[in-house]
Design a protein around this motif. Structure first.
Motif, PDB file in Angstrom:
ATOM      1  N   GLY A   1     -18.426   8.662  -8.284  1.00  0.00           N
ATOM      2  CA  GLY A   1     -17.158   8.542  -9.196  1.00  0.00           C
ATOM      3  C   GLY A   1     -17.563   7.654 -10.471  1.00  0.00           C
ATOM      4  N   ILE A   2     -16.121   7.431 -10.987  1.00  0.00           N
ATOM      5  CA  ILE A   2     -16.129   6.507 -12.146  1.00  0.00           C
ATOM      6  C   ILE A   2     -15.242   5.396 -11.840  1.00  0.00           C
ATOM      7  N   ILE A   3     -15.073   4.343 -12.573  1.00  0.00           N
ATOM      8  CA  ILE A   3     -14.087   3.213 -12.821  1.00  0.00           C
ATOM      9  C   ILE A   3     -13.755   2.931 -13.967  1.00  0.00           C
TER      10      ILE A   3
ATOM     11  N   LEU B   1     -13.279  13.543  -2.174  1.00  0.00           N
ATOM     12  CA  LEU B   1     -12.411  13.759  -0.895  1.00  0.00           C
ATOM     13  C   LEU B   1     -13.366  14.553   0.261  1.00  0.00           C
ATOM     14  N   ALA B   2     -12.847  14.198   1.112  1.00  0.00           N
ATOM     15  CA  ALA B   2     -13.455  14.574   2.577  1.00  0.00           C
ATOM     16  C   ALA B   2     -12.971  15.785   2.530  1.00  0.00           C
ATOM     17  N   ARG B   3     -13.918  16.770   3.058  1.00  0.00           N
ATOM     18  CA  ARG B   3     -13.475  18.386   3.174  1.00  0.00           C
ATOM     19  C   ARG B   3     -14.026  18.729   4.372  1.00  0.00           C
ATOM     20  N   GLU B   4     -13.747  20.046   4.955  1.00  0.00           N
ATOM     21  CA  GLU B   4     -14.240  20.561   5.951  1.00  0.00           C
ATOM     22  C   GLU B   4     -15.910  20.795   5.865  1.00  0.00           C
ATOM     23  N   GLY B   5     -16.486  20.290   6.748  1.00  0.00           N
ATOM     24  CA  GLY B   5     -17.968  20.229   6.594  1.00  0.00           C
ATOM     25  C   GLY B   5     -18.409  19.006   6.240  1.00  0.00           C
TER      26      GLY B   5
ATOM     27  N   SER C   1      -2.714   2.484  -4.642  1.00  0.00           N
ATOM     28  CA  SER C   1      -2.060   3.702  -4.241  1.00  0.00           C
ATOM     29  C   SER C   1      -3.428   4.749  -4.549  1.00  0.00           C
ATOM     30  N   ALA C   2      -3.068   5.916  -4.438  1.00  0.00           N
ATOM     31  CA  ALA C   2      -4.219   7.005  -4.264  1.00  0.00           C
ATOM     32  C   ALA C   2      -3.597   8.456  -4.936  1.00  0.00           C
ATOM     33  N   ARG C   3      -4.098   9.163  -5.771  1.00  0.00           N
ATOM     34  CA  ARG C   3      -3.597  10.578  -5.985  1.00  0.00           C
ATOM     35  C   ARG C   3      -4.962  11.441  -6.215  1.00  0.00           C
ATOM     36  N   GLU C   4      -4.646  12.564  -5.883  1.00  0.00           N
ATOM     37  CA  GLU C   4      -5.757  13.755  -5.783  1.00  0.00           C
ATOM     38  C   GLU C   4      -5.792  14.184  -7.174  1.00  0.00           C
ATOM     39  N   GLU C   5      -7.040  14.251  -7.966  1.00  0.00           N
ATOM     40  CA  GLU C   5      -7.497  14.632  -9.181  1.00  0.00           C
ATOM     41  C   GLU C   5      -8.709  15.500  -9.160  1.00  0.00           C
ATOM     42  N   ASN C   6      -8.466  16.885  -9.170  1.00  0.00           N
ATOM     43  CA  ASN C   6      -9.623  17.556  -9.248  1.00  0.00           C
ATOM     44  C   ASN C   6     -10.579  17.502  -8.353  1.00  0.00           C
ATOM     45  N   GLY C   7     -10.139  17.574  -6.917  1.00  0.00           N
ATOM     46  CA  GLY C   7     -11.094  17.465  -6.033  1.00  0.00           C
ATOM     47  C   GLY C   7     -11.636  15.989  -5.565  1.00  0.00           C
TER      48      GLY C   7
ATOM     49  N   GLU D   1       0.758  -0.992   0.162  1.00  0.00           N
ATOM     50  CA  GLU D   1      -0.050  -0.132   0.044  1.00  0.00           C
ATOM     51  C   GLU D   1       0.932   1.255   0.130  1.00  0.00           C
ATOM     52  N   LEU D   2       0.707   2.166  -0.946  1.00  0.00           N
ATOM     53  CA  LEU D   2       1.362   3.300  -1.086  1.00  0.00           C
ATOM     54  C   LEU D   2       0.440   4.507  -0.798  1.00  0.00           C
ATOM     55  N   LEU D   3       0.138   4.704   0.466  1.00  0.00           N
ATOM     56  CA  LEU D   3      -0.943   5.510   0.800  1.00  0.00           C
ATOM     57  C   LEU D   3      -0.288   6.349   2.283  1.00  0.00           C
ATOM     58  N   ASN D   4      -1.018   7.482   2.216  1.00  0.00           N
ATOM     59  CA  ASN D   4      -0.547   8.306   3.690  1.00  0.00           C
ATOM     60  C   ASN D   4      -1.857   8.400   4.445  1.00  0.00           C
ATOM     61  N   ASN D   5      -1.344   8.982   5.800  1.00  0.00           N
ATOM     62  CA  ASN D   5      -2.536   9.076   6.720  1.00  0.00           C
ATOM     63  C   ASN D   5      -3.418  10.307   6.560  1.00  0.00           C
ATOM     64  N   ARG D   6      -3.177  11.098   5.396  1.00  0.00           N
ATOM     65  CA  ARG D   6      -4.050  12.458   5.403  1.00  0.00           C
ATOM     66  C   ARG D   6      -4.972  12.234   4.215  1.00  0.00           C
ATOM     67  N   GLN D   7      -5.081  10.951   3.665  1.00  0.00           N
ATOM     68  CA  GLN D   7      -6.169  10.784   2.661  1.00  0.00           C
ATOM     69  C   GLN D   7      -7.478  10.286   3.099  1.00  0.00           C
ATOM     70  N   PHE D   8      -8.334  11.123   3.092  1.00  0.00           N
ATOM     71  CA  PHE D   8      -9.997  10.831   3.475  1.00  0.00           C
ATOM     72  C   PHE D   8     -10.901  10.871   2.560  1.00  0.00           C
ATOM     73  N   VAL D   9     -11.749  10.001   2.483  1.00  0.00           N
ATOM     74  CA  VAL D   9     -12.663  10.074   1.478  1.00  0.00           C
ATOM     75  C   VAL D   9     -14.336  10.166   2.063  1.00  0.00           C
ATOM     76  N   TYR D  10     -14.942  11.041   1.314  1.00  0.00           N
ATOM     77  CA  TYR D  10     -16.345  11.083   1.897  1.00  0.00           C
ATOM     78  C   TYR D  10     -17.151  10.010   1.358  1.00  0.00           C
TER      79      TYR D  10
END
Length: 1023
Positions: free
Chosen positions: A636-638, A656-660, A575-581, A537-546
């Motif tokens: 999402g899409i797959i 992505l999980a955001r404030e609120g 693995s995971a990466r951010e793409e446009n929110g 797993e190539l992830l970090n502890n700051r990756q949160f999903v809603y």
């Protein structure tokens, strides 16, 4: 109503035929009623252009064969009084082959001249409009060249052929107009002025020209649009070949109209070669006939004879090839034959459609309209060919009428087919709903017997009915495996049914991705057995999903499980990466890959990469379909990327999980409130919370969710327990090091850094199931998850959301179990302490008796040591009591004095004791080890040996070492766990107590033939 409509349409079409014929006759009469040129002069002084409109310049024109004359050639003053010699007066319009019987004179050049008498002009603007002059000409009016097409010449090399209508204007000064037309033709089968030339006021001529061009443009556009529409429809449904042929027919008609009449093509492409233009004209007509025949044959197969199509098709093929391979001067000579064949083809189509109308076939009224429209077309074309009556506009109207009728016919068939499909769709929808209900109900009913089959098969494998033969075990294992596959299919069918019926409700909240992936990988590591596959797993502890956490787990379960199924050896990477929110999460494997043609269909229900692969690897084809639906439910899409033998990469996007977004959808445990979750705060020791209680039990709680921790603290505080609450696994292990008196651990499965599985394994490396029970909390309750949890060393498993009463009851049960085990250990200790040890007493008394014969004082000393030994053994009241090391060593010394008296010089003892030691130790931890060294160490050798006892004080505590030079033993028997060979307190008992108190057990080092060394480390204090 349909009969009335059909009758009305029939009447309309009959009237169209009548008026077309009437218009042709009227045109002939109108031409006859117009002033007619006589002997080269036309008198229009009595013609009212304003009231009667334009006038055709028909009649007798002067004709000068083989002469290209200009107006000056008719001026005696400029010709010296000599005028050109006129060939004859000829009728215009007409083909010049017929003049004076010159049938062989289609090619050549000539001049036409007409003098028109008009009212006094006084600058009045007139217009002149030639329609068809073949195939090159110049137009002069009153001595001035005002128009023309191409360049007329004396031979074919000097002639440039162009044939297209136009309009020109001139100002009339005086009361006459002299019109001279030079004409040359070397490229067509007939030449001359074949259609009328019109004269009138400028506005009338201009209006006539613009109207004709507009009509042609509208007709061309209409036919092309209609044709394109049906071609697009055919592309959508290729089974309807009639749409294809009708579309091509309409496009061909559009091209035919564009190259006839006002010749729109010449306006758009003025530089178009005459030969090419003529070929397009001819071929467009041929293709119209070909596609019309094919359309009729496909639309009315029961009426259209195949032999007719074969015959007409052969003729059209020859005609097309003849047109392509020969010049215009050759293929144009077959115009009359072409007309006759075309007439036969169209009449046959009329016959087929009329027969369909008579038989009242579907769309009979539209067939009748089509037939009548084609009949009108035939009549008008015949008038044009035989009577030289130009009614081109009626031809266009006839084609439009035919096209509209066929459009309505095809549309009616389409609507009928659509209605049938709609009815079938409703029926299928009803059957589909019934099927879903049947599958759901059947799946529910199948779960119980399936699990029964699996459990019975598993019990047989494990020997419930006796030992199985290898073949029987293999067959029963196949039954269990098949049952598990069927159970998975039942689960997939239930999920599929819920998704399809929209019964799935998402409970979205902020979810940390990494802990979820780690837990799933832990489970699949366990399920993969000895399969050589690495999970990365190539992830970090700051990756949160809603997302809904349960559905996120289901998505990853399907993708990682699918990757494991098709990867015999290699790696599975998440693995995971951010793409446009969005967070793009990828699951990559190094397996067999997916064929390129299957990348799109693998996400459809019940689709697999191939039947052979399905047989080899199993599966139902529902997993990826369910995964796709779940991803799309979250917005999402797959997608999949792969190649045969190159592995596969499945990537899906998650919000992505955001404030609120961090508000929990609801409490996961009853009685929980609704706090918020800190997304960006990493786990730290500062999250640790301790609450002191009145009872003797201490409970460790580990959960990364602050809300869940608080709920557990509240529930446990009501029970008066001491609670230590931490936010992650590393801190839980640290608290176990600091607090040796923890009685129960309540662990969440998914935590950052270290999952619940890992925490349980680390606990079991230190404590047994009874020494420190573990209760695992998680929302995952699949059989695979439960099996992995128990294999990791969990005592109990509780799924989320948890009811408060059930949670407290389970905690009480586990604590009572630990308490009962403790009482059992104390009872064991008391029993061991109370044992008289018959063999030891017997041996000691025999030794005393034997010594008393020779040394009474020695015998008395041994009896004193025996009393001291027994008094020290019976003095320990409980297992938890700590004693000084001096008291423990007194017991050891009494025991060794008696044993030395018994074995004599065979037993040597060396003491190395630090007198400054003040740290208390648990009772009966050194004496059993020394007794083990004597009984199973030095005395097993004929020559005896030495037992060395060392106790040293250090900075962290004391180190006690018991060493002998006996035969030793192998590591396999290092911790036998029985009431050991001494018959007293076993090494397993000492090991268990040391680990409970200090977290570390005995250190045993033994080598066969070289003796044994046992080390005890006692820290300065117990936490």
């Amino acid at each position: 109503m349909r009969k009335n409509a059909a009758a009305l349409l029939t009447i309309i079409c009959t009237l169209m035929i009548f008026f077309s014929v009437y218009e042709g006759v009227s045109i002939r009469r109108a031409v006859a009623n117009h002033p007619v040129a006589e002997r080269g002069v036309m008198d229009l002084t009595g013609w009212d252009f304003a009231a009667s409109g334009i006038a055709p310049l028909n009649g007798e024109w002067e004709y000068y064969r083989n002469q290209l004359l200009v107006p000056d050639d008719f001026n005696p003053d400029k010709r010296g009084g000599k005028l050109p010699e006129m060939t004859a007066y000829v009728h215009v319009p007409d083909i010049w082959d017929r003049y004076l019987g010159q049938e062989d004179a289609a090619h050549g050049y000539a001049t036409f001249r007409l003098r028109v008498k008009l009212e006094e002009g006084n600058g009045r603007i007139y217009g002149i409009r030639p329609l068809n002059i073949k195939t090159a000409h110049k137009l002069y009016v009153n001595g001035r060249e005002i128009g023309g097409r191409g360049i007329p010449g004396l031979n074919s090399q000097g002639t440039v052929s162009v044939n297209a209508p136009y309009a020109r204007f001139f100002a009339l000064e005086g009361s006459s107009a002299e019109i001279v037309v030079q004409v040359a033709n070397y490229r067509y089968a007939d030449g001359g002025i074949t259609h009328p030339i019109f004269l009138g006021y400028q506005e009338d001529i201009q209006f006539s020209r613009e109207t004709a061009v507009s009509i042609d443009l509208i007709a061309v556009s209409g036919f092309v649009l209609i044709g394109t529409y049906f071609l697009v429809l055919y592309r959508m449904r290729r089974r309807e070949r009639s749409w294809l042929y009708f579309g091509l027919c309409c496009v061909s008609v559009g091209m035919y109209v564009a190259t006839h009449g006002e010749k729109i093509v010449a306006i758009v492409l003025p530089e178009l070669d005459f030969e090419l233009m003529l070929k397009i004209q001819t071929l467009s007509g041929a293709f119209v006939e070909l596609f019309l025949l094919l359309y009729t044959m496909r639309s009315f197969p029961n009426l259209f004879k195949k032999i007719a199509m074969q015959g007409f098709g052969a003729i059209l093929t020859v005609r097309i090839l003849f047109t392509l391979l020969t010049p215009a001067s050759v293929f144009s000579q077959a115009d009359f034959l072409v007309f006759a064949l075309s007439l036969a083809e169209i009449l046959y189509v009329v016959y087929v459609m009329a027969a369909g109308a008579v038989r009242r076939m579907e769309g009979a009224s539209y067939m009748l309209i089509g037939a009548l429209s084609l009949l009108i077309l035939d009549v008008v074309t015949t008038l044009d060919i035989i009577l030289s009556v130009s009614v081109y506009s009626i031809q266009v109207v006839a084609w439009i009428s035919f096209a509209l009728a066929q459009m309505l016919l095809l549309s009616k068939r389409f609507i009928r087919a659509f209605s049938a499909v709609e009815q079938l769709s409703k029926r299928l929808h009803s059957l589909d709903r019934f099927k879903d209900e049947f599958l759901a109900n059947t799946s529910h009913e199948m779960k119980t017997p399936l699990h029964g089959i699996i459990n019975i098969a598993q019990s047989l494998i494990e020997g419930a009915a006796g030992r199985l033969t290898p073949q029987q075990e293999e067959n029963v294992a196949l039954i269990a495996s098949t049952g598990k596959r069927m159970a998975n299919l039942v689960g997939d069918l239930l999920d599929f049914s819920k998704l399809k019926n929209g019964e799935l409700i998402l409970k979205r909240r902020a979810v940390a991705l990494r802990p979820v992936v780690q837990v799933i990988m832990e489970m699949f590591r366990h399920l993969s057995g000895n399969k050589p596959v690495r999970f990365i797993e190539l992830l970090n502890n700051r990756q949160f999903v809603y997302m809904d956490e349960d559905r996120l787990v289901q998505i990853l379960n399907n993708l990682i499980g699918n990757a494991l199924k098709f990867t015999a050896a290699g790696e599975i990477t998440v693995s995971a990466r951010e793409e446009n929110g969005w967070l793009a999460i990828s699951v990559a494997d190094t397996g067999i890959g997916i064929p390129p043609g299957k990348l799109e269909v693998i996400f459809e229900a019940f689709e697999q990469t191939g039947s052979a692969m399905a047989r080899e690897f199993g599966g139902t084809g529902l997993g990826l379909s369910i995964t796709k639906r779940l991803v799309e439910l979250h917005g999402g899409i797959i997608r999949a990327e792969s190649g045969p033998g190159k592995g596969a990469v499945f990537t899906f996007t998650a919000p992505l999980a955001r404030e609120g977004d961090d508000q929990l959808a609801g409490a996961e445990i009853a009685a929980a409130s609704e706090p918020t979750m800190m997304l960006d705060r990493p786990p730290a020791a500062s999250d640790t919370f301790r609450l002191e209680g009145d009872k003797t039990f201490t409970v460790l709680v580990a959960d990364d969710d602050a809300a869940n921790r608080q709920v557990l603290i509240n529930l446990l505080s009501v029970e008066k327990y001491t609670v230590i609450a931490v936010s992650h696994g590393q801190e839980a292990m640290r608290q176990l090091d600091l607090n040796r008196r923890i009685d129960l651990a309540v662990i969440d499965l998914m935590m950052p850094g270290m999952s619940g599985y890992e925490v349980c394994r680390n606990i079991r490396n230190r404590y047994s199931l009874s020494e420190l029970p573990v209760l695992l909390l998680t929302a995952r309750n699949r059989p695979e998850d439960i099996l992995t949890a128990f294999d990791a060393g969990v005592n109990d498993f509780l799924g989320k959301p948890v009811e408060a009463g059930e949670l407290k009851a389970r905690i009480r049960t586990l604590l009572e179990m630990k308490k009962s085990v403790g009482k059992l250990i104390n009872a064991e200790m008391a029993f061991l302490q109370a044992q008289i040890k018959p063999h030891f007493l017997f041996n000691t008394l025999n030794t005393v008796i034997s010594v008393s014969y020779t040394d009474v004082g020695k015998a008395q000393e041994l009896l004193g040591e025996l009393g001291q030994y027994l008094r020290s053994s019976f003095d320990f009241q409980n297992l938890e009591h700590l004693v000084s090391i001096r008291k423990e060593l007194e017991l050891v010394e009494s025991y060794l004095i008696i044993e030395q008296a018994r074995f004599g010089p065979r037993l040597q003892v060396i003491y190395d004791i630090d007198e400054q030691i003040r740290v208390p130790i648990p009772p009966l931890v050194i004496q059993p080890i020394v007794e083990n060294a004597v009984r199973h160490g030095v005395t097993k050798r004929p020559e005896g040996g030495t037992v060395r006892i060392s106790a040293k004080s250090g900075q962290d505590g004391i180190v006690v070492l018991v060493e002998d030079d006996g035969p030793g033993f192998s590591l396999e028997s290092k911790m036998a766990g029985t009431k050991e060979r001494t018959g007293g307190v076993g090494l397993a008992n000492i090991e268990r107590r040391m680990r409970t108190l200090y977290g570390t057990g005995l250190e045993i080092d033994s080598t066969p033939g070289q003796g044994t060394k046992v080390t005890i480390r006692v820290p300065n204090s117990i936490k």
